[in-house]
Design a protein around this motif. Structure first.
Motif, PDB file in Angstrom:
ATOM      1  N   GLY A  16       0.799  -1.213   0.000  1.00 21.56           N
ATOM      2  CA  GLY A  16       0.000   0.000   0.000  1.00 21.56           C
ATOM      3  C   GLY A  16       0.835   1.268   0.000  1.00 21.56           C
ATOM      4  O   GLY A  16       2.075   1.215  -0.059  1.00 21.56           O
ATOM      5  N   SER A  17       0.141   2.390   0.068  1.00 20.89           N
ATOM      6  CA  SER A  17       0.790   3.701   0.000  1.00 20.89           C
ATOM      7  C   SER A  17       0.269   4.613   1.107  1.00 20.89           C
ATOM      8  O   SER A  17      -0.863   4.460   1.580  1.00 20.89           O
ATOM      9  N   LEU A  18       1.109   5.540   1.488  1.00 17.65           N
ATOM     10  CA  LEU A  18       0.738   6.619   2.395  1.00 17.65           C
ATOM     11  C   LEU A  18       1.471   7.877   1.977  1.00 17.65           C
ATOM     12  O   LEU A  18       2.561   7.794   1.396  1.00 17.65           O
ATOM     13  N   ARG A  19       0.880   9.025   2.291  1.00 20.11           N
ATOM     14  CA  ARG A  19       1.580  10.288   2.097  1.00 20.11           C
ATOM     15  C   ARG A  19       1.660  11.009   3.428  1.00 20.11           C
ATOM     16  O   ARG A  19       0.637  11.332   4.043  1.00 20.11           O
ATOM     17  N   LEU A  20       2.882  11.262   3.844  1.00 17.22           N
ATOM     18  CA  LEU A  20       3.123  12.011   5.070  1.00 17.22           C
ATOM     19  C   LEU A  20       3.262  13.495   4.749  1.00 17.22           C
ATOM     20  O   LEU A  20       3.784  13.862   3.685  1.00 17.22           O
ATOM     21  N   SER A  21       2.808  14.318   5.679  1.00 20.11           N
ATOM     22  CA  SER A  21       2.959  15.762   5.561  1.00 20.11           C
ATOM     23  C   SER A  21       3.674  16.299   6.786  1.00 20.11           C
ATOM     24  O   SER A  21       3.605  15.706   7.862  1.00 20.11           O
ATOM     25  N   CYS A  22       4.348  17.421   6.609  1.00 22.18           N
ATOM     26  CA  CYS A  22       5.042  18.075   7.714  1.00 22.18           C
ATOM     27  C   CYS A  22       4.814  19.575   7.566  1.00 22.18           C
ATOM     28  O   CYS A  22       5.338  20.198   6.631  1.00 22.18           O
ATOM     29  N   ALA A  23       4.031  20.127   8.472  1.00 23.24           N
ATOM     30  CA  ALA A  23       3.755  21.558   8.462  1.00 23.24           C
ATOM     31  C   ALA A  23       4.843  22.280   9.236  1.00 23.24           C
ATOM     32  O   ALA A  23       5.103  21.959  10.399  1.00 23.24           O
ATOM     33  N   ALA A  24       5.483  23.244   8.585  1.00 24.57           N
ATOM     34  CA  ALA A  24       6.627  23.938   9.174  1.00 24.57           C
ATOM     35  C   ALA A  24       6.280  25.383   9.491  1.00 24.57           C
ATOM     36  O   ALA A  24       5.525  26.030   8.753  1.00 24.57           O
ATOM     37  N   SER A  25       6.865  25.891  10.568  1.00 28.38           N
ATOM     38  CA  SER A  25       6.685  27.290  10.929  1.00 28.38           C
ATOM     39  C   SER A  25       7.862  27.741  11.781  1.00 28.38           C
ATOM     40  O   SER A  25       8.621  26.916  12.303  1.00 28.38           O
ATOM     41  N   GLY A  26       8.009  29.060  11.882  1.00 31.88           N
ATOM     42  CA  GLY A  26       9.054  29.619  12.734  1.00 31.88           C
ATOM     43  C   GLY A  26      10.383  29.824  12.052  1.00 31.88           C
ATOM     44  O   GLY A  26      11.356  30.223  12.704  1.00 31.88           O
ATOM     45  N   PHE A  27      10.458  29.567  10.754  1.00 29.06           N
ATOM     46  CA  PHE A  27      11.690  29.791  10.011  1.00 29.06           C
ATOM     47  C   PHE A  27      11.313  29.948   8.529  1.00 29.06           C
ATOM     48  O   PHE A  27      10.173  29.692   8.132  1.00 29.06           O
ATOM     49  N   THR A  28      12.293  30.340   7.715  1.00 32.84           N
ATOM     50  CA  THR A  28      12.038  30.530   6.289  1.00 32.84           C
ATOM     51  C   THR A  28      12.142  29.175   5.592  1.00 32.84           C
ATOM     52  O   THR A  28      13.226  28.733   5.211  1.00 32.84           O
ATOM     53  N   PHE A  29      10.975  28.549   5.451  1.00 30.57           N
ATOM     54  CA  PHE A  29      10.917  27.177   4.937  1.00 30.57           C
ATOM     55  C   PHE A  29      11.587  27.055   3.561  1.00 30.57           C
ATOM     56  O   PHE A  29      12.349  26.120   3.321  1.00 30.57           O
ATOM     57  N   SER A  30      11.326  27.994   2.688  1.00 29.50           N
ATOM     58  CA  SER A  30      11.802  27.881   1.306  1.00 29.50           C
ATOM     59  C   SER A  30      13.318  27.978   1.193  1.00 29.50           C
ATOM     60  O   SER A  30      13.878  27.604   0.161  1.00 29.50           O
ATOM     61  N   SER A  31      13.979  28.462   2.214  1.00 32.55           N
ATOM     62  CA  SER A  31      15.426  28.681   2.149  1.00 32.55           C
ATOM     63  C   SER A  31      16.243  27.601   2.844  1.00 32.55           C
ATOM     64  O   SER A  31      17.474  27.721   2.929  1.00 32.55           O
ATOM     65  N   ASN A  32      15.576  26.588   3.335  1.00 33.29           N
ATOM     66  CA  ASN A  32      16.256  25.579   4.130  1.00 33.29           C
ATOM     67  C   ASN A  32      16.138  24.182   3.536  1.00 33.29           C
ATOM     68  O   ASN A  32      15.160  23.865   2.860  1.00 33.29           O
TER      69      ASN A  32
END
Length: 118
Positions: A16-32
């Protein structure tokens, strides 16, 4: 402060399949650089995959070809699409803000459990 919150784990049959998500905050996500890790019961934490700010990805041999890391900078969210899951993939899965180049984790989320039954 840096916050990483994983979701999407659960129980699935082998194949089977799963998709995990990770919600980020408190830093510049796009630059890391961001990464996914997992830790099975009684085993050391294992690096699975990373993605650089500009998009290049890399994978551990154990998941290459089955897992896909991606991100949505507009949503500050990291994803891990997991296909062809096997019982050996059973673990607690973590996202992390990592050091670009060596994937050393700097901050962790709390993890989301994935259980694969045969």
């Amino acid at each position: 402060q840096v916050q990483l919150v994983e979701s999407g784990g659960g129980s699935v049959q082998a194949g089977g399949s799963l998709r995990l998500s990770c919600a980020a905050s408190g830093f510049t996500f796009s630059s890391n650089c961001m990464g996914w890790f997992r830790q099975a019961a009684g085993k050391q934490r294992e690096w699975l995959s990373s993605i650089k700010p500009s998009g290049p990805t890399n994978y551990a041999g154990s998941v290459k070809g089955r897992f896909t890391i991606s991100k949505d900078n507009a949503k500050n969210t990291l994803y891990l699409q997991m296909n062809s899951l096997q019982p050996d993939d059973t673990a607690l899965y973590y996202c992390a803000l990592v050091v670009c180049g060596n994937n050393e984790p700097r901050y962790w989320g709390q993890g989301t459990q994935v259980t694969v039954s045969s």
